[in-house]
Design a protein around this motif. Structure first.
Motif, PDB file in Angstrom:
ATOM      1  N   HIS A 327     -17.057  10.017 -40.634  1.00  0.00           N
ATOM      2  CA  HIS A 327     -17.484   8.730 -41.157  1.00  0.00           C
ATOM      3  C   HIS A 327     -19.000   8.470 -40.581  1.00  0.00           C
ATOM      4  O   HIS A 327     -19.040   7.779 -39.780  1.00  0.00           O
ATOM      5  CB  HIS A 327     -16.465   7.713 -40.821  1.00  0.00           C
ATOM      6  N   PRO A 328     -19.893   8.651 -41.454  1.00  0.00           N
ATOM      7  CA  PRO A 328     -21.339   8.411 -41.018  1.00  0.00           C
ATOM      8  C   PRO A 328     -21.644   6.764 -40.893  1.00  0.00           C
ATOM      9  O   PRO A 328     -22.561   6.587 -40.280  1.00  0.00           O
ATOM     10  CB  PRO A 328     -22.031   8.782 -42.127  1.00  0.00           C
ATOM     11  N   ALA A 329     -20.744   6.059 -41.184  1.00  0.00           N
ATOM     12  CA  ALA A 329     -21.015   4.510 -40.962  1.00  0.00           C
ATOM     13  C   ALA A 329     -20.738   4.251 -39.421  1.00  0.00           C
ATOM     14  O   ALA A 329     -21.451   3.321 -39.137  1.00  0.00           O
ATOM     15  CB  ALA A 329     -20.039   3.750 -41.818  1.00  0.00           C
ATOM     16  N   ILE A 330     -20.279   4.982 -38.658  1.00  0.00           N
ATOM     17  CA  ILE A 330     -19.725   4.653 -37.313  1.00  0.00           C
ATOM     18  C   ILE A 330     -21.291   5.221 -36.669  1.00  0.00           C
ATOM     19  O   ILE A 330     -21.759   6.535 -36.457  1.00  0.00           O
ATOM     20  CB  ILE A 330     -18.675   5.371 -36.723  1.00  0.00           C
ATOM     21  N   GLY A 331     -22.089   4.413 -36.233  1.00  0.00           N
ATOM     22  CA  GLY A 331     -23.295   4.708 -35.408  1.00  0.00           C
ATOM     23  C   GLY A 331     -23.272   4.827 -33.985  1.00  0.00           C
ATOM     24  O   GLY A 331     -24.122   5.646 -33.399  1.00  0.00           O
ATOM     25  N   ASP A 332     -22.296   4.180 -33.593  1.00  0.00           N
ATOM     26  CA  ASP A 332     -22.019   3.988 -32.060  1.00  0.00           C
ATOM     27  C   ASP A 332     -20.466   3.563 -31.377  1.00  0.00           C
ATOM     28  O   ASP A 332     -19.952   2.870 -32.325  1.00  0.00           O
ATOM     29  CB  ASP A 332     -22.941   3.073 -31.271  1.00  0.00           C
ATOM     30  N   VAL A 333     -20.000   4.603 -30.801  1.00  0.00           N
ATOM     31  CA  VAL A 333     -18.600   4.479 -30.175  1.00  0.00           C
ATOM     32  C   VAL A 333     -18.781   3.871 -28.772  1.00  0.00           C
ATOM     33  O   VAL A 333     -19.529   4.779 -28.034  1.00  0.00           O
ATOM     34  CB  VAL A 333     -17.628   5.422 -30.461  1.00  0.00           C
ATOM     35  N   ARG A 334     -18.125   2.796 -28.498  1.00  0.00           N
ATOM     36  CA  ARG A 334     -18.418   2.522 -26.930  1.00  0.00           C
ATOM     37  C   ARG A 334     -17.121   1.505 -26.332  1.00  0.00           C
ATOM     38  O   ARG A 334     -16.279   1.211 -27.375  1.00  0.00           O
ATOM     39  CB  ARG A 334     -19.563   1.813 -26.875  1.00  0.00           C
ATOM     40  N   GLY A 335     -17.186   1.377 -25.182  1.00  0.00           N
ATOM     41  CA  GLY A 335     -16.033   0.453 -24.635  1.00  0.00           C
ATOM     42  C   GLY A 335     -15.747   0.873 -23.397  1.00  0.00           C
ATOM     43  O   GLY A 335     -16.211   1.961 -22.856  1.00  0.00           O
ATOM     44  N   SER A 336     -14.852   0.407 -22.762  1.00  0.00           N
ATOM     45  CA  SER A 336     -14.146   0.626 -21.422  1.00  0.00           C
ATOM     46  C   SER A 336     -12.754   0.166 -21.344  1.00  0.00           C
ATOM     47  O   SER A 336     -12.487  -1.038 -21.822  1.00  0.00           O
ATOM     48  CB  SER A 336     -15.163   0.090 -20.323  1.00  0.00           C
TER      49      SER A 336
END
Ligand code: PMP
Length: 412
Positions: A327-336
């Motif tokens: 899914h190219p709409a996901i630009g950045d994945v982050r978190g903890s």
């Protein structure tokens, strides 16, 4: 109140990570951090009932409940945090923290980030640029740009970004000094949750700490969102980023839904506050609240929920990263830990925020029985912050549903 979703949910029951609406439909709760150890955890319910059936008064009488709790709570902190004041909301805790900083410094100027939320008292509302106070801002309040690891200030991520952030703080300290109110405190959420939880390395706040200390100010860490093991690697958000604050505020998950909040500080700081401001809070720290908070803390510890957050959160991040390959709409994945999400963009090259898309996703997920929401500087970041007993099977359901909803939702 404005309710979540274009088709609001009418909830009638909760258990663990599950919620049910008035029609008997079941939802996976991927959003709520207040029921920290799970909705209606039997140990918390039992502690509240038992204490409510025994005694409930205020803190003008002696009671072991609040003392035992504060000792158990401060044992999770590093030195020199050894005492706490209990209140009922995060807003109250931050309001007290601002005055504690005044008592320590004799100054009133406060610096906050420009996309934060610290609560709703008159003083704390001044710290919000997303919801400007009627009548404007006090001279004693100034802002710095919220950290954004996806679009870092100065263009470079990591420590270059950290130094750029510290330079902005130094600039605003000079503004406060020019205005005559002086610099009292920098208040920040060490996880920058409302700002979209940017990816920031351990030590990222070191340059700003040096600037604040040199100017004689103090740092208030608002742990209302990241605290109590949620970030997985550490019990507190300030420990994760390597910050030693002067004052820490807590709230939301503290008593699993019973209204309990706190200001944690070294005894000397508490003493400075008490000698400058008289303080009494009718409901803060009452025996039922203390029992609810103690049961919640013990469940976090006894059930290994911080370790669960680390393990399941890492699994969820890898699930989101796999989704990003399709899914190219996901630009950045982050978190903890169990606070994670994805920033949605119209185009990965321009990073143009897909704000309407992410809102449609949250509504689509709700229609398919998964509750989550969105936030961030551009309101285009999926916010996933479930109760702490969240397991891998729940992640699988979340990711599969998100895959289906993203496929069914037009990007523009
Ligand atoms: N600080 C932060 C970081 C928050 O997110 C919130 C609430 N969302 C508050 C403070 C205020 O807490 P409360 O609603 O309990 O007053």
């Amino acid at each position: 109140m404005s309710a979540f979703y274009t088709d609001p949910v009418h909830l009638v029951r909760g258990q663990g990570v599950w919620l049910w609406d008035a029609d008997g439909r079941q939802y996976l709760d991927c959003y709520n951090n207040v029921p920290h150890v799970g909705h209606c955890h039997p140990r918390v319910v039992e502690a509240i009932c038992r204490q409510a059936g025994t005694l409930n008064t205020h803190t003008r009488y002696l009671h072991e409940g609040i003392l035992d709790y504060v000792e158990a709570l401060t044992a999770t902190f590093d030195a020199p945090f050894d005492t706490a004041l209990l209140c009922c909301t995060g807003s109250e805790a931050n309001d007290v923290a601002l005055r504690m900083a005044q008592a320590l410094t004799g100054k009133t100027g406060v610096i906050a980030t420009d996309h934060t939320y610290h609560g709703n008292t008159t003083a704390v509302h001044q710290l919000s640029q997303t919801n400007p106070p009627p009548g404007g801002y006090w001279d004693s309040v100034v802002f710095v740009p919220a950290p954004d690891s996806y679009r870092p200030l100065g263009g470079e991520p990591g420590m270059a970004h950290a130094h750029a952030f510290a330079a902005e703080v130094a600039k605003q300290i000079a503004v406060l000094e020019d205005r005559g109110c002086g610099f009292s405190s920098l208040i920040l959420d060490p996880f920058f949750a409302n700002e979209g939880f940017p990816t920031l390395p351990h030590g990222w706040l070191d340059p700003v700490v040096a600037v604040v200390r040199k100017a004689g100010g103090v740092i208030i860490a608002d742990e209302v969102q990241p605290g109590f093991g949620r970030v997985g690697s550490h019990f507190w958000g300030h420990q994760k980023i390597g910050l030693t604050p002067d004052i820490v505020t807590l709230g939301k998950p503290m008593a699993n839904g019973h209204p309990v909040a706190a200001v944690v500080a070294p005894a000397q700081t508490m003493q400075a506050f008490r000698s400058r401001f008289r303080y009494f809070n009718t409901f803060g720290g009452n025996p039922v609240s203390a029992a609810a908070a103690m049961a919640t803390l013990r469940v976090v510890q006894d059930e290994g929920l911080q370790a669960n957050a680390a393990e399941v959160g890492a699994y969820a991040l890898s699930g989101l990263r796999e989704l990003a390959t399709r899914h190219p709409a996901i630009g950045d994945v982050r978190g903890s830990g169990l606070f994670f999400g994805a920033e949605m963009v119209l185009d990965r090259g321009t990073k143009a925020p897909a704000t309407a898309y992410v809102k449609a996703l949250a509504n689509g997920m709700r229609q398919r029985g998964v509750l989550l929401n969105f936030l961030g500087i551009h309101y285009n970041v999926l916010k996933i912050r479930p109760p702490m007993p969240f397991a891998r099977a729940h992640v699988d359901q979340l990711i599969d549903t998100l895959d289906a909803v993203m496929t069914a939702t037009p990007l523009a």
